[in-house]
Design a protein around this motif. Structure first.
Motif, PDB file in Angstrom:
ATOM      1  N   ALA A   1      25.489  49.738  61.317  1.00 41.29           N
ATOM      2  CA  ALA A   1      25.576  48.924  60.108  1.00 41.29           C
ATOM      3  C   ALA A   1      24.626  47.734  60.175  1.00 41.29           C
ATOM      4  O   ALA A   1      24.048  47.325  59.159  1.00 41.29           O
ATOM      5  CB  ALA A   1      27.013  48.450  59.898  1.00 41.29           C
ATOM      6  N   ASP A   2      24.449  47.149  61.368  1.00 43.74           N
ATOM      7  CA  ASP A   2      23.466  46.068  61.534  1.00 43.74           C
ATOM      8  C   ASP A   2      22.073  46.555  61.152  1.00 43.74           C
ATOM      9  O   ASP A   2      21.341  45.891  60.400  1.00 43.74           O
ATOM     10  CB  ASP A   2      23.446  45.583  62.991  1.00 43.74           C
ATOM     11  N   ALA A   3      21.688  47.711  61.689  1.00 47.14           N
ATOM     12  CA  ALA A   3      20.343  48.239  61.435  1.00 47.14           C
ATOM     13  C   ALA A   3      20.163  48.598  59.969  1.00 47.14           C
ATOM     14  O   ALA A   3      19.111  48.319  59.364  1.00 47.14           O
ATOM     15  CB  ALA A   3      20.104  49.473  62.315  1.00 47.14           C
ATOM     16  N   THR A   4      21.183  49.206  59.375  1.00 49.75           N
ATOM     17  CA  THR A   4      21.095  49.567  57.961  1.00 49.75           C
ATOM     18  C   THR A   4      21.043  48.316  57.097  1.00 49.75           C
ATOM     19  O   THR A   4      20.295  48.247  56.119  1.00 49.75           O
ATOM     20  CB  THR A   4      22.292  50.442  57.555  1.00 49.75           C
ATOM     21  N   GLY A   5      21.842  47.312  57.443  1.00 46.00           N
ATOM     22  CA  GLY A   5      21.815  46.048  56.705  1.00 46.00           C
ATOM     23  C   GLY A   5      20.456  45.377  56.773  1.00 46.00           C
ATOM     24  O   GLY A   5      19.967  44.832  55.771  1.00 46.00           O
ATOM     25  N   ALA A   6      19.830  45.401  57.939  1.00 44.93           N
ATOM     26  CA  ALA A   6      18.485  44.826  58.086  1.00 44.93           C
ATOM     27  C   ALA A   6      17.493  45.562  57.178  1.00 44.93           C
ATOM     28  O   ALA A   6      16.604  44.943  56.571  1.00 44.93           O
ATOM     29  CB  ALA A   6      18.043  44.900  59.546  1.00 44.93           C
ATOM     30  N   LYS A   7      17.655  46.866  57.067  1.00 44.43           N
ATOM     31  CA  LYS A   7      16.801  47.669  56.191  1.00 44.43           C
ATOM     32  C   LYS A   7      16.999  47.266  54.732  1.00 44.43           C
ATOM     33  O   LYS A   7      16.018  47.113  53.975  1.00 44.43           O
ATOM     34  CB  LYS A   7      17.137  49.149  56.384  1.00 44.43           C
ATOM     35  N   PHE A   8      18.247  47.069  54.337  1.00 44.78           N
ATOM     36  CA  PHE A   8      18.507  46.674  52.949  1.00 44.78           C
ATOM     37  C   PHE A   8      17.933  45.295  52.650  1.00 44.78           C
ATOM     38  O   PHE A   8      17.414  45.050  51.548  1.00 44.78           O
ATOM     39  CB  PHE A   8      20.010  46.684  52.682  1.00 44.78           C
ATOM     40  N   LEU A   9      18.024  44.371  53.600  1.00 41.18           N
ATOM     41  CA  LEU A   9      17.437  43.043  53.409  1.00 41.18           C
ATOM     42  C   LEU A   9      15.933  43.149  53.188  1.00 41.18           C
ATOM     43  O   LEU A   9      15.366  42.510  52.286  1.00 41.18           O
ATOM     44  CB  LEU A   9      17.727  42.161  54.625  1.00 41.18           C
ATOM     45  N   ARG A  10      15.285  43.962  54.012  1.00 44.95           N
ATOM     46  CA  ARG A  10      13.834  44.129  53.885  1.00 44.95           C
ATOM     47  C   ARG A  10      13.465  44.728  52.531  1.00 44.95           C
ATOM     48  O   ARG A  10      12.561  44.242  51.840  1.00 44.95           O
ATOM     49  CB  ARG A  10      13.321  45.017  55.025  1.00 44.95           C
TER      50      ARG A  10
ATOM     51  N   GLY B   1      15.736  37.947  56.567  1.00 41.34           N
ATOM     52  CA  GLY B   1      16.805  38.220  57.526  1.00 41.34           C
ATOM     53  C   GLY B   1      17.153  37.023  58.389  1.00 41.34           C
ATOM     54  O   GLY B   1      17.945  37.149  59.337  1.00 41.34           O
ATOM     55  N   ARG B   2      16.591  35.863  58.075  1.00 40.53           N
ATOM     56  CA  ARG B   2      16.899  34.667  58.865  1.00 40.53           C
ATOM     57  C   ARG B   2      18.399  34.370  58.859  1.00 40.53           C
ATOM     58  O   ARG B   2      18.977  33.969  59.877  1.00 40.53           O
ATOM     59  CB  ARG B   2      16.143  33.453  58.325  1.00 40.53           C
ATOM     60  N   GLY B   3      19.025  34.560  57.702  1.00 38.97           N
ATOM     61  CA  GLY B   3      20.453  34.273  57.592  1.00 38.97           C
ATOM     62  C   GLY B   3      21.284  35.176  58.475  1.00 38.97           C
ATOM     63  O   GLY B   3      22.222  34.722  59.128  1.00 38.97           O
ATOM     64  N   MET B   4      20.942  36.474  58.511  1.00 34.62           N
ATOM     65  CA  MET B   4      21.683  37.399  59.357  1.00 34.62           C
ATOM     66  C   MET B   4      21.568  36.976  60.815  1.00 34.62           C
ATOM     67  O   MET B   4      22.570  36.921  61.543  1.00 34.62           O
ATOM     68  CB  MET B   4      21.157  38.824  59.177  1.00 34.62           C
ATOM     69  N   LEU B   5      20.359  36.650  61.244  1.00 36.41           N
ATOM     70  CA  LEU B   5      20.137  36.288  62.633  1.00 36.41           C
ATOM     71  C   LEU B   5      20.810  34.956  62.979  1.00 36.41           C
ATOM     72  O   LEU B   5      21.455  34.820  64.026  1.00 36.41           O
ATOM     73  CB  LEU B   5      18.630  36.210  62.914  1.00 36.41           C
TER      74      LEU B   5
ATOM     75  N   GLU C   1      23.812  40.542  72.162  1.00 33.03           N
ATOM     76  CA  GLU C   1      23.225  41.881  72.114  1.00 33.03           C
ATOM     77  C   GLU C   1      22.722  42.202  70.716  1.00 33.03           C
ATOM     78  O   GLU C   1      21.641  42.787  70.544  1.00 33.03           O
ATOM     79  CB  GLU C   1      24.278  42.900  72.544  1.00 33.03           C
ATOM     80  N   ARG C   2      23.458  41.791  69.712  1.00 30.99           N
ATOM     81  CA  ARG C   2      23.053  42.056  68.329  1.00 30.99           C
ATOM     82  C   ARG C   2      21.778  41.277  67.992  1.00 30.99           C
ATOM     83  O   ARG C   2      20.889  41.794  67.324  1.00 30.99           O
ATOM     84  CB  ARG C   2      24.185  41.679  67.375  1.00 30.99           C
ATOM     85  N   ILE C   3      21.720  40.052  68.447  1.00 29.10           N
ATOM     86  CA  ILE C   3      20.524  39.235  68.205  1.00 29.10           C
ATOM     87  C   ILE C   3      19.304  39.880  68.852  1.00 29.10           C
ATOM     88  O   ILE C   3      18.240  40.000  68.235  1.00 29.10           O
ATOM     89  CB  ILE C   3      20.740  37.808  68.752  1.00 29.10           C
ATOM     90  N   GLN C   4      19.474  40.292  70.104  1.00 28.87           N
ATOM     91  CA  GLN C   4      18.361  40.906  70.833  1.00 28.87           C
ATOM     92  C   GLN C   4      17.894  42.191  70.148  1.00 28.87           C
ATOM     93  O   GLN C   4      16.694  42.457  70.047  1.00 28.87           O
ATOM     94  CB  GLN C   4      18.796  41.199  72.265  1.00 28.87           C
ATOM     95  N   THR C   5      18.835  42.982  69.659  1.00 30.53           N
ATOM     96  CA  THR C   5      18.503  44.257  69.038  1.00 30.53           C
ATOM     97  C   THR C   5      17.809  44.075  67.697  1.00 30.53           C
ATOM     98  O   THR C   5      16.871  44.808  67.357  1.00 30.53           O
ATOM     99  CB  THR C   5      19.777  45.103  68.848  1.00 30.53           C
ATOM    100  N   LEU C   6      18.241  43.082  66.914  1.00 30.95           N
ATOM    101  CA  LEU C   6      17.774  42.944  65.536  1.00 30.95           C
ATOM    102  C   LEU C   6      16.555  42.051  65.363  1.00 30.95           C
ATOM    103  O   LEU C   6      15.838  42.168  64.368  1.00 30.95           O
ATOM    104  CB  LEU C   6      18.906  42.379  64.669  1.00 30.95           C
ATOM    105  N   SER C   7      16.312  41.149  66.300  1.00 29.88           N
ATOM    106  CA  SER C   7      15.295  40.105  66.101  1.00 29.88           C
ATOM    107  C   SER C   7      13.934  40.663  65.714  1.00 29.88           C
ATOM    108  O   SER C   7      13.304  40.207  64.740  1.00 29.88           O
ATOM    109  CB  SER C   7      15.160  39.243  67.359  1.00 29.88           C
TER     110      SER C   7
ATOM    111  N   PRO D   1       8.272  41.674  55.832  1.00 29.78           N
ATOM    112  CA  PRO D   1       7.454  40.802  54.981  1.00 29.78           C
ATOM    113  C   PRO D   1       8.272  39.689  54.324  1.00 29.78           C
ATOM    114  O   PRO D   1       7.714  38.683  53.892  1.00 29.78           O
ATOM    115  CB  PRO D   1       6.901  41.772  53.920  1.00 29.78           C
ATOM    116  N   ALA D   2       9.596  39.887  54.259  1.00 24.80           N
ATOM    117  CA  ALA D   2      10.450  38.889  53.607  1.00 24.80           C
ATOM    118  C   ALA D   2      10.896  37.778  54.553  1.00 24.80           C
ATOM    119  O   ALA D   2      11.551  36.832  54.105  1.00 24.80           O
ATOM    120  CB  ALA D   2      11.677  39.575  53.024  1.00 24.80           C
ATOM    121  N   TRP D   3      10.543  37.871  55.845  1.00 25.47           N
ATOM    122  CA  TRP D   3      11.070  36.930  56.832  1.00 25.47           C
ATOM    123  C   TRP D   3      10.830  35.476  56.449  1.00 25.47           C
ATOM    124  O   TRP D   3      11.706  34.623  56.584  1.00 25.47           O
ATOM    125  CB  TRP D   3      10.465  37.220  58.201  1.00 25.47           C
TER     126      TRP D   3
END
Length: 447
Positions: A163-172, A178-182, A212-218, A225-227
């Protein structure tokens, strides 16, 4: 201590608690904010903004969840600790990942292997006990319980990471940073350290640990491009207002006054203090705060709404009516605001106001498919007007929404007996009676 949704140990294999068992907070401005936050993410997920809802739950734990369907529940505690709107968008993106990936539906697939291990260990353990090896049998059952729990938790952590990875995809894809998620995961990590949770067993958690989530998603989030996109100023303003209003409503008054002292003359502070003073029993101070709000923004429907609501709850529905009428018109008939307006009209106990109350409330419940309080007020208006048949129909609607099938059947049947046959109201009463009767029958069969 507030519970962290990032690090929760569990000791039993249990189903998620239904949201209906918790207190849902409905507020027009908050729901408008959630819709504004979620719409681009929902679209990126390939879902319809009309069918996906974000609902606020009164619970001070830092949590958000889905429980099937396309509804996302956000706890008030999470909203209160969030620093900005973008963090909430990160949470919504994660929960949309669960929805889009069908994780609630797949939960049985994760639980069944674990349950199988648990049952097998119980059978073997009981057999050993029956054969006289009591200590060995108890050991087998304990080991089986531990293995089953580990199996389920591993499945849960996998779905959360997905769900983290899919959520990051939706943000992009929604062009949202994705600053808020991180930063929200970092906030959770700080909470883990504050409560000494950094040394807990990562294999006994439902979620991966925040680090672990931070390390995986960063890398993925920062590569988007939206960062570096700037925050939406209008959304951020709405978030600050909603957060302040929420604190005034759910937090103890002394805490609200500490966070928003009288020296703070911002819109947010007036908003927070208005309801804090109201529930604390200081009507003059509450009135002064709402007057300050209207003076600052005289045409804002949400500020008009809170003034009208406080006047109504303070026992002055006559004074509330013009304010709530203005709020309803300026919000384009928002059904929640209109329901409060209708409530004020009914509360005057003035027969001259009942026709308008019925008109306003019928429109409100017609535009909102989850408004039992609106149906209650409409039933009260019909009852006061002498139309007991349609009062019963409104009661049936309300009971049906609340799951009170017995009351729904009885009220719908009374409505059918007293409303002209084959009219739209009679047909609706028939639908409720038949549906609720079927539900009652199913409940009896399940017993």
């Amino acid at each position: 201590m507030k519970r962290l949704f990032a690090a929760i140990a569990v000791s039993l294999l249990v189903c998620a608690q239904p949201a209906a068992a918790q207190s849902i907070l409905r507020d027009a401005e908050t729901e408008a904010m959630f819709a504004q936050m979620a719409t681009p993410l929902v679209t990126a997920a390939g879902l319809s903004p009309r069918t996906v809802k974000v609902v606020l739950i009164q619970d001070d734990s830092i949590n958000a969840f889905t429980a099937g369907g396309q509804t996302i529940y956000v706890n008030s505690g999470l909203l209160q600790v969030a620093d900005n709107a973008n963090q909430i968008q990160g949470v919504i993106a994660h929960e949309l990942g669960h929805v889009a990936d069908g994780h609630v539906i797949l939960a049985d697939a994760g639980a069944k292997p674990a349950l199988g291990i648990q049952i097998l260990s119980m059978v073997v353990g009981l057999a050993a006990i029956a054969a006289g090896a009591g200590e060995a049998g108890a050991g087998v059952m304990a080991a089986g319980q531990q293995a089953a729990l580990g199996k389920y938790l591993a499945f849960s952590r996998t779905t959360e990471a997905t769900a983290d990875a899919t959520g990051a995809k939706f943000l992009r894809e929604a062009n949202i940073s994705g600053r808020g998620m991180l930063s929200f995961f970092k906030k959770l990590q700080n909470e883990e350290y504050a409560y000494g949770l950094q040394n807990i067993d990562p294999f006994m958690q439902t979620h991966p640990l925040s680090g672990e989530r931070i390390q995986t998603l960063s890398a993925d989030l920062q590569a988007s491009p939206a960062w570096n996109n700037k925050p939406d100023a209008a959304l951020e303003e709405r978030f600050k207002r909603v957060k302040a209003k929420l604190e005034g409503y759910v937090a103890p008054a002394d805490r609200t006054l500490h966070d928003y002292p009288p020296t703070d003359q911002s819109i947010y502070a007036h908003y927070a203090r208005a309801y804090a003073y109201h529930k604390g029993g200081y009507p003059d101070k509450a009135d002064a705060e709402t007057v300050a709000l209207i003076r600052a923004e005289p045409h804002d429907p949400y500020l008009l709404e809170i003034r009208g609501q406080i006047l109504l709850e303070a026992g002055d529905p006559v004074a509330a009516i013009p304010v709530l009428r203005d709020a309803t018109e300026r919000s384009d008939g928002n059904p929640l605001i209109a329901t409060t307006y209708g409530h004020a009209l009914v509360a005057t106990d003035n027969k001259a106001n009942y026709p308008e109350a019925i008109r306003v409330l019928k429109t409100a419940v017609g535009r909102d498919d989850d408004n039992p309080f609106g149906w209650f007020q409409l039933g009260s208006a019909y009852e006061a007007s002498g139309d007991t048949a349609r009062a019963a129909l409104a009661t049936a609607e309300q009971a049906s929404m609340r799951g009170d099938t017995r009351t729904a059947v009885q009220s719908a049947r009374y409505a059918m007996a007293n409303i002209p046959p084959n009219t739209s109201d009679w047909i609706r009463a028939q639908d409720i009676a038949m549906t609720s009767q079927d539900e009652l029958r199913d409940k009896k069969h399940r017993k």
